[in-house]
Design a protein around this motif. Sequence first.
Motif, PDB file in Angstrom:
ATOM      1  N   ASP A  94      34.084  44.991  33.279  1.00 28.07           N
ATOM      2  CA  ASP A  94      33.173  44.376  34.251  1.00 28.07           C
ATOM      3  C   ASP A  94      32.263  43.346  33.588  1.00 28.07           C
ATOM      4  O   ASP A  94      32.056  42.252  34.099  1.00 28.07           O
ATOM      5  CB  ASP A  94      32.323  45.453  34.934  1.00 28.07           C
ATOM      6  CG  ASP A  94      33.183  46.372  35.789  1.00 28.07           C
ATOM      7  OD1 ASP A  94      34.313  45.971  36.149  1.00 28.07           O
ATOM      8  OD2 ASP A  94      32.727  47.488  36.091  1.00 28.07           O
ATOM      9  N   LEU A 146      34.231  40.273  32.725  1.00 28.56           N
ATOM     10  CA  LEU A 146      34.580  39.505  33.915  1.00 28.56           C
ATOM     11  C   LEU A 146      33.396  38.657  34.364  1.00 28.56           C
ATOM     12  O   LEU A 146      33.543  37.475  34.702  1.00 28.56           O
ATOM     13  CB  LEU A 146      34.998  40.469  35.029  1.00 28.56           C
ATOM     14  CG  LEU A 146      35.919  39.886  36.096  1.00 28.56           C
ATOM     15  CD1 LEU A 146      37.142  39.262  35.450  1.00 28.56           C
ATOM     16  CD2 LEU A 146      36.327  40.970  37.085  1.00 28.56           C
ATOM     17  N   GLU A 147      32.237  39.258  34.324  1.00 26.24           N
ATOM     18  CA  GLU A 147      31.043  38.542  34.730  1.00 26.24           C
ATOM     19  C   GLU A 147      30.832  37.338  33.820  1.00 26.24           C
ATOM     20  O   GLU A 147      30.558  36.227  34.273  1.00 26.24           O
ATOM     21  CB  GLU A 147      29.850  39.481  34.644  1.00 26.24           C
ATOM     22  CG  GLU A 147      28.765  39.135  35.640  1.00 26.24           C
ATOM     23  CD  GLU A 147      27.582  40.063  35.468  1.00 26.24           C
ATOM     24  OE1 GLU A 147      27.787  41.291  35.530  1.00 26.24           O
ATOM     25  OE2 GLU A 147      26.472  39.540  35.244  1.00 26.24           O
ATOM     26  N   PHE A 190      33.047  35.754  32.171  1.00 26.43           N
ATOM     27  CA  PHE A 190      34.092  34.763  32.352  1.00 26.43           C
ATOM     28  C   PHE A 190      33.966  33.992  33.665  1.00 26.43           C
ATOM     29  O   PHE A 190      34.592  32.959  33.843  1.00 26.43           O
ATOM     30  CB  PHE A 190      35.470  35.419  32.275  1.00 26.43           C
ATOM     31  CG  PHE A 190      35.828  35.888  30.893  1.00 26.43           C
ATOM     32  CD1 PHE A 190      35.362  35.205  29.773  1.00 26.43           C
ATOM     33  CD2 PHE A 190      36.629  37.018  30.694  1.00 26.43           C
ATOM     34  CE1 PHE A 190      35.684  35.630  28.486  1.00 26.43           C
ATOM     35  CE2 PHE A 190      36.952  37.443  29.416  1.00 26.43           C
ATOM     36  CZ  PHE A 190      36.482  36.758  28.320  1.00 26.43           C
ATOM     37  N   ARG A 191      33.198  34.518  34.573  1.00 29.43           N
ATOM     38  CA  ARG A 191      33.055  33.839  35.856  1.00 29.43           C
ATOM     39  C   ARG A 191      31.891  32.864  35.851  1.00 29.43           C
ATOM     40  O   ARG A 191      31.740  32.067  36.766  1.00 29.43           O
ATOM     41  CB  ARG A 191      32.898  34.881  36.966  1.00 29.43           C
ATOM     42  CG  ARG A 191      34.214  35.629  37.166  1.00 29.43           C
ATOM     43  CD  ARG A 191      34.318  36.214  38.547  1.00 29.43           C
ATOM     44  NE  ARG A 191      35.701  36.553  38.820  1.00 29.43           N
ATOM     45  CZ  ARG A 191      36.124  37.729  39.312  1.00 29.43           C
ATOM     46  NH1 ARG A 191      35.234  38.652  39.602  1.00 29.43           N
ATOM     47  NH2 ARG A 191      37.394  37.936  39.550  1.00 29.43           N
ATOM     48  N   ARG A 192      31.066  32.941  34.833  1.00 27.04           N
ATOM     49  CA  ARG A 192      29.945  32.023  34.687  1.00 27.04           C
ATOM     50  C   ARG A 192      30.384  30.802  33.903  1.00 27.04           C
ATOM     51  O   ARG A 192      31.313  30.860  33.104  1.00 27.04           O
ATOM     52  CB  ARG A 192      28.822  32.694  33.883  1.00 27.04           C
ATOM     53  CG  ARG A 192      28.095  33.782  34.609  1.00 27.04           C
ATOM     54  CD  ARG A 192      26.619  33.417  34.798  1.00 27.04           C
ATOM     55  NE  ARG A 192      25.935  34.505  35.479  1.00 27.04           N
ATOM     56  CZ  ARG A 192      25.522  35.610  34.855  1.00 27.04           C
ATOM     57  NH1 ARG A 192      25.708  35.737  33.567  1.00 27.04           N
ATOM     58  NH2 ARG A 192      24.911  36.556  35.530  1.00 27.04           N
ATOM     59  N   ARG A 193      29.655  29.716  34.068  1.00 22.53           N
ATOM     60  CA  ARG A 193      29.866  28.539  33.228  1.00 22.53           C
ATOM     61  C   ARG A 193      28.530  28.123  32.662  1.00 22.53           C
ATOM     62  O   ARG A 193      27.526  28.216  33.375  1.00 22.53           O
ATOM     63  CB  ARG A 193      30.482  27.377  34.040  1.00 22.53           C
ATOM     64  CG  ARG A 193      31.926  27.603  34.451  1.00 22.53           C
ATOM     65  CD  ARG A 193      32.833  27.741  33.216  1.00 22.53           C
ATOM     66  NE  ARG A 193      34.214  28.069  33.599  1.00 22.53           N
ATOM     67  CZ  ARG A 193      34.670  29.315  33.819  1.00 22.53           C
ATOM     68  NH1 ARG A 193      33.858  30.356  33.703  1.00 22.53           N
ATOM     69  NH2 ARG A 193      35.920  29.522  34.149  1.00 22.53           N
ATOM     70  N   LEU A 220      31.213  28.865  29.502  1.00 27.40           N
ATOM     71  CA  LEU A 220      31.739  30.056  28.850  1.00 27.40           C
ATOM     72  C   LEU A 220      31.099  30.186  27.472  1.00 27.40           C
ATOM     73  O   LEU A 220      30.735  29.178  26.861  1.00 27.40           O
ATOM     74  CB  LEU A 220      33.248  29.913  28.663  1.00 27.40           C
ATOM     75  CG  LEU A 220      34.108  30.041  29.908  1.00 27.40           C
ATOM     76  CD1 LEU A 220      35.542  29.647  29.582  1.00 27.40           C
ATOM     77  CD2 LEU A 220      34.045  31.442  30.477  1.00 27.40           C
ATOM     78  N   GLU A 268      42.476  38.102  34.281  1.00 25.53           N
ATOM     79  CA  GLU A 268      42.040  38.181  35.672  1.00 25.53           C
ATOM     80  C   GLU A 268      41.259  36.928  36.067  1.00 25.53           C
ATOM     81  O   GLU A 268      41.436  36.383  37.153  1.00 25.53           O
ATOM     82  CB  GLU A 268      41.160  39.426  35.850  1.00 25.53           C
ATOM     83  CG  GLU A 268      40.423  39.543  37.164  1.00 25.53           C
ATOM     84  CD  GLU A 268      41.368  39.796  38.333  1.00 25.53           C
ATOM     85  OE1 GLU A 268      42.472  40.328  38.090  1.00 25.53           O
ATOM     86  OE2 GLU A 268      41.010  39.437  39.488  1.00 25.53           O
ATOM     87  N   ALA A 269      40.416  36.473  35.145  1.00 23.69           N
ATOM     88  CA  ALA A 269      39.557  35.335  35.471  1.00 23.69           C
ATOM     89  C   ALA A 269      40.222  33.993  35.169  1.00 23.69           C
ATOM     90  O   ALA A 269      39.647  32.936  35.402  1.00 23.69           O
ATOM     91  CB  ALA A 269      38.244  35.451  34.691  1.00 23.69           C
TER      92      ALA A 269
END
Lengths: 340, 340
Positions: free
Chosen positions: A228, A231-232, A234-237, A239, A260-261
């Motif tokens: 988790d 994932l969090e 990897f979803r932000r920019r 990186l 997944e991301a």
Amino acid sequence: MRRTTIRDVAALAGVSPATVSRALDDRPEIRPETRERVREACRQLGYVPNAAAKGLAGQATHVLGVVVPDVSNPYFAGIANAIEETAAENGYRVLLSNSLQEEERELQAIENFVARRIDGVVISALSRETQARHAPLLEGMPCVYLGVNHGEGCSYVAADNERGAWLAARHLLDLGHRDLVFLGGHADSLTRVQRAAGFRRALEEQGLTGRVLPAPTDARDMRQWAYDQALELFRRRPLPHAIAAFSDMTALKILEAAEEAGVRVPEDVSLVGYDNIEYAALPRIHLTTVSQHKLRQGRLAVERVLRQIRGDREAAAELIEPELIVRSTCIPRTEGGTSL
Amino acid sequence: MRRTTIRDVAALAGVSPATVSRALDDRPEIRPETRERVREACRQLGYVPNAAAKGLAGQATHVLGVVVPDVSNPYFAGIANAIEETAAENGYRVLLSNSLQEEERELQAIENFVARRIDGVVISALSRETQARHAPLLEGMPCVYLGVNHGEGCSYVAADNERGAWLAARHLLDLGHRDLVFLGGHADSLTRVQRAAGFRRALEEQGLTGRVLPAPTDARDMRQWAYDQALELFRRRPLPHAIAAFSDMTALKILEAAEEAGVRVPEDVSLVGYDNIEYAALPRIHLTTVSQHKLRQGRLAVERVLRQIRGDREAAAELIEPELIVRSTCIPRTEGGTSL
DNA sequence: GTGAAAGCGCTAACAA
DNA sequence: TTGTTAGCGCTTTCAC
């Protein structure tokens, strides 16, 4: 169904039980001829000596106990194997127990060992607290700790976690990465504290700070938690440039999150693990990681208990130098960065 | 260093050893007050009953023995875990031994179990021969075999290897592959014979033959062997359409060879494994495979021994239905083929 | 409800 | 060189 006893053998061979005992022990005073007669009788009756009786009457059980958190974790499976092998070479059997990260189980396992009057134990203790709790049980029992030293005056064999993490972070820095993240591990794990410290030191030496992500206190599902968190991330920019994982198992979870991301490792983010478990060397994984030489650790631990069993009760510490294993999950940072 | 005995406890509590024994057993005839006094004495003295003495005097040891080829193989690690868990639920401990694919070790492990008078065993026997050799030792000992049935009149729990391999081959055929290869396993392994048979049957049903690569007789380095075989396969043209591996471990070696040879899986060659070990589910691996439900197998095996221990000596066979686990290493065959 | 005594299968000290 | 004896620490009759 009565098992055949030493008395049955004695009767058949026409000698006394004591003689049978001596003959089977290959004691020199026994006449070869008698020895043969006894051997033959054993064979005929399918005699197998009762270990419990032996343990009661004699002294040494030639059994070593080992407690690890979880053998299904390949890191501990590797250590356990090394221990078993070294023990076997020295004529010892090993009893293996998993604590499954639960204090109660760890304690029970040790109690069970004490109950069996085994000759010595190798313990990868969960925490300072549990180590303190089981210490009284171990009174006088040869014992060496593995992985982390949680107590005073105990023998232990451990890898230098601080140094290993420093090595890993250093590697990332050398590749030009600047925004580094440390992820994973139990909040109350001393190992984590040490590794995080090494990570921080490497960054500080470059005037950087780096992020050490908080760890969960509830151990229940560590792996999901790491996933988790990753994932969090990897979803932000933007990186992060690179991630130093607490362990290879954590790194694997991070890899999963990356898939997944849609983040590519190492093209978008470099990743370094810790432990050098078998998984890390698998095709398609090729995880760059830090080896703790678990085989050597296992071997040293056993040798140390054995020495204690033989009377050398001096507490000794063995700190093993970790080694960076470079595979393919870390690449130099390209200034332009990626399209992400 | 004398350990405290039941007599010490008795003295401190002001009762007889017999009473201590009963109190610790929670026997109803003991007065609660006496029980408390005994408990307190135990606590004060740090008393831990001697398991050997218990085993000698009493009857049941509440210990189960398990022999597997190698716990560091994740397939067996999984089974071992399931066994341990089920055993624990029923108040049993387990002694685990690795045969390391060596007859001698298997035999020694069993002898050790007999010596310890454990209550029952679960064995993943190496071969028909070793099973025959250790059978006499096991006389009257509750025992269930795991994985393959090598003997008559024994209880066993196994997955249906023939059917599983059929499932795997069938999957490949359904995807349009025609040139299939079966690779891996020991020459003298019954499991291999069964899986190869299932593979062949699936092909024959389509009027195809398929290639079953010969297996090495020398077990020494199975994995290297699989790698070499795969590499050879991958360096020839045309490539086979798909490969059915004897096991996931073999499949991993094939994956490694594919990387080495520059062959892409599944784009150039589809691949299916067998066992559904943890590795198969790892990120980047995603191996399509056949699950043997090892957890269920372990559980069933223990339940069966337990039943035998309780007196139900009837030999029972349990054949578990395997299941195809579709991940990402098999894709439909495109008529045009690849550029290779 | 509790104690005394015997014995589980083996080894070790002492005799012979 | 071998036998006899006495436990090892516990459980389990059988008395009380």
